[in-house]
Design a protein around this motif. Structure first.
Motif, short mmCIF file in Angstrom:
data_model
loop_
_atom_site.label_atom_id
_atom_site.label_comp_id
_atom_site.label_asym_id
_atom_site.label_seq_id
_atom_site.Cartn_x
_atom_site.Cartn_y
_atom_site.Cartn_z
N PRO A 105 0.81 -1.23 0.00
CA PRO A 105 0.00 0.00 0.00
C PRO A 105 0.85 1.27 0.00
O PRO A 105 0.48 2.27 -0.63
N GLU A 106 1.98 1.24 0.67
CA GLU A 106 2.84 2.42 0.70
C GLU A 106 3.37 2.76 -0.68
O GLU A 106 3.39 3.93 -1.08
N SER A 107 3.73 1.75 -1.46
CA SER A 107 4.25 2.01 -2.81
C SER A 107 3.15 2.54 -3.73
O SER A 107 3.41 3.38 -4.59
N ILE A 108 1.93 2.07 -3.54
CA ILE A 108 0.81 2.57 -4.34
C ILE A 108 0.58 4.05 -4.06
O ILE A 108 0.43 4.86 -4.98
N VAL A 109 0.59 4.42 -2.79
CA VAL A 109 0.38 5.82 -2.41
C VAL A 109 1.52 6.68 -2.95
O VAL A 109 1.28 7.77 -3.49
N LEU A 110 2.75 6.21 -2.84
CA LEU A 110 3.89 6.99 -3.35
C LEU A 110 3.81 7.18 -4.86
O LEU A 110 4.11 8.26 -5.36
N GLU A 111 3.41 6.15 -5.59
CA GLU A 111 3.25 6.27 -7.04
C GLU A 111 2.21 7.33 -7.39
O GLU A 111 2.42 8.16 -8.26
N LYS A 112 1.08 7.30 -6.68
CA LYS A 112 0.02 8.27 -6.96
C LYS A 112 0.46 9.69 -6.61
O LYS A 112 0.15 10.63 -7.32
N LEU A 113 1.18 9.85 -5.50
CA LEU A 113 1.66 11.18 -5.12
C LEU A 113 2.68 11.72 -6.12
O LEU A 113 2.64 12.90 -6.47
N ASN A 114 3.57 10.86 -6.60
CA ASN A 114 4.54 11.29 -7.60
C ASN A 114 3.85 11.69 -8.90
O ASN A 114 4.23 12.67 -9.54
N GLY A 115 2.82 10.96 -9.29
CA GLY A 115 2.06 11.32 -10.48
C GLY A 115 1.35 12.65 -10.32
O GLY A 115 1.31 13.47 -11.23
N ALA A 116 0.80 12.89 -9.12
CA ALA A 116 0.12 14.16 -8.86
C ALA A 116 1.12 15.31 -8.87
O ALA A 116 0.82 16.40 -9.37
N LYS A 117 2.30 15.09 -8.33
CA LYS A 117 3.32 16.14 -8.30
C LYS A 117 3.74 16.51 -9.72
O LYS A 117 3.86 17.68 -10.05
N THR A 118 3.91 15.50 -10.56
CA THR A 118 4.29 15.76 -11.95
C THR A 118 3.19 16.53 -12.67
O THR A 118 3.46 17.49 -13.38
N GLY A 119 1.95 16.12 -12.47
CA GLY A 119 0.83 16.79 -13.12
C GLY A 119 0.65 18.22 -12.64
O GLY A 119 0.33 19.12 -13.41
N ALA A 120 0.87 18.46 -11.35
CA ALA A 120 0.70 19.80 -10.78
C ALA A 120 1.73 20.77 -11.34
O ALA A 120 1.45 21.96 -11.47
N SER A 121 2.90 20.29 -11.70
CA SER A 121 3.93 21.19 -12.23
C SER A 121 3.56 21.68 -13.63
O SER A 121 4.11 22.67 -14.09
N LEU A 122 2.65 21.00 -14.30
CA LEU A 122 2.25 21.39 -15.65
C LEU A 122 1.07 22.38 -15.66
O LEU A 122 0.72 22.90 -16.70
N LEU A 123 0.48 22.62 -14.49
CA LEU A 123 -0.68 23.51 -14.43
C LEU A 123 -0.27 24.96 -14.63
O LEU A 123 0.81 25.38 -14.21
N PRO A 124 -1.12 25.74 -15.26
CA PRO A 124 -0.82 27.17 -15.42
C PRO A 124 -0.96 27.90 -14.08
O PRO A 124 -1.54 27.38 -13.12
N GLU A 125 -0.46 29.11 -14.04
CA GLU A 125 -0.59 29.92 -12.83
C GLU A 125 -2.05 30.31 -12.65
O GLU A 125 -2.73 30.67 -13.60
N LEU A 126 -2.53 30.24 -11.43
CA LEU A 126 -3.93 30.54 -11.15
C LEU A 126 -4.12 32.02 -10.85
O LEU A 126 -3.24 32.66 -10.30
N ASN A 127 -5.28 32.53 -11.22
CA ASN A 127 -5.65 33.90 -10.89
C ASN A 127 -6.25 33.93 -9.49
O ASN A 127 -7.09 33.10 -9.16
N LEU A 128 -5.83 34.86 -8.70
CA LEU A 128 -6.35 35.02 -7.36
C LEU A 128 -7.67 35.77 -7.42
O LEU A 128 -7.80 36.76 -8.13
#
Length: 156
Positions: A105-128
């Motif tokens: 289970p720990e490796s599954i969570v780590l894989e998902k977190l790494n995928g989310a981190k990679t995807g988040a870096s591709l997001l544009p800057e948000l307007n406040l």
């Protein structure tokens, strides 16, 4: 300690969007109201979400980019897809889920977190967005009203 949902605290009932042309026996008047409130929430949330991603010059002042009818139509399409998906038998994708269950289970969570981190870096800057209760054209009050209406029905 005592359970949270005890005494005077009520357990909220889950709200479900049911298309009017679904195979349900009959859609009640209460369900029609629930559908309208969910559509209002999706409409106002979609507007605020799109405005957070669009450059300020592209956002349309005083009007939503998604109409209430478009939000309702999208909800009906999604609900019908989910209904059809729920009624079909499970396919071979079950075996891949079972194999994933054999992993640590720990490796599954780590894989998902790494995928989310990679995807988040591709997001544009948000307007406040600053909440402004006195300006009805920005959609902030509509969002709070829609969320409050859903909460009132859920706890009603």
């Amino acid at each position: 300690g005592a359970p949270f949902w005890s005494g005077t605290r009520r357990v909220p009932k889950p709200l479900r969007f049911i298309p009017l042309d679904s195979n349900e026996d009959e859609v009640s008047a209460q369900q029609i109201i629930i559908n309208e409130r969910i559509a209002q929430f999706v409409h106002s949330a979609a507007r605020l979400r799109m405005e957070s991603f669009l450059p300020v010059a592209e956002s349309s002042e005083g009007q939503s980019l998604v109409s209430l009818e478009e939000a309702l139509s999208a909800l009906e399409e999604q609900a019908l897809l989910l209904y059809k998906k729920g009624n079909t038998k499970k396919s071979s994708s079950d075996s891949s889920e079972e194999n994933e269950g054999e992993k640590d289970p720990e490796s599954i969570v780590l894989e998902k977190l790494n995928g989310a981190k990679t995807g988040a870096s591709l997001l544009p800057e948000l307007n406040l967005a600053d909440f402004e209760k006195d300006d009805e054209s920005n959609g902030h009050v509509a969002f709070v009203t829609a969320a409050s209406n859903l909460r009132a029905i859920a706890y009603g």
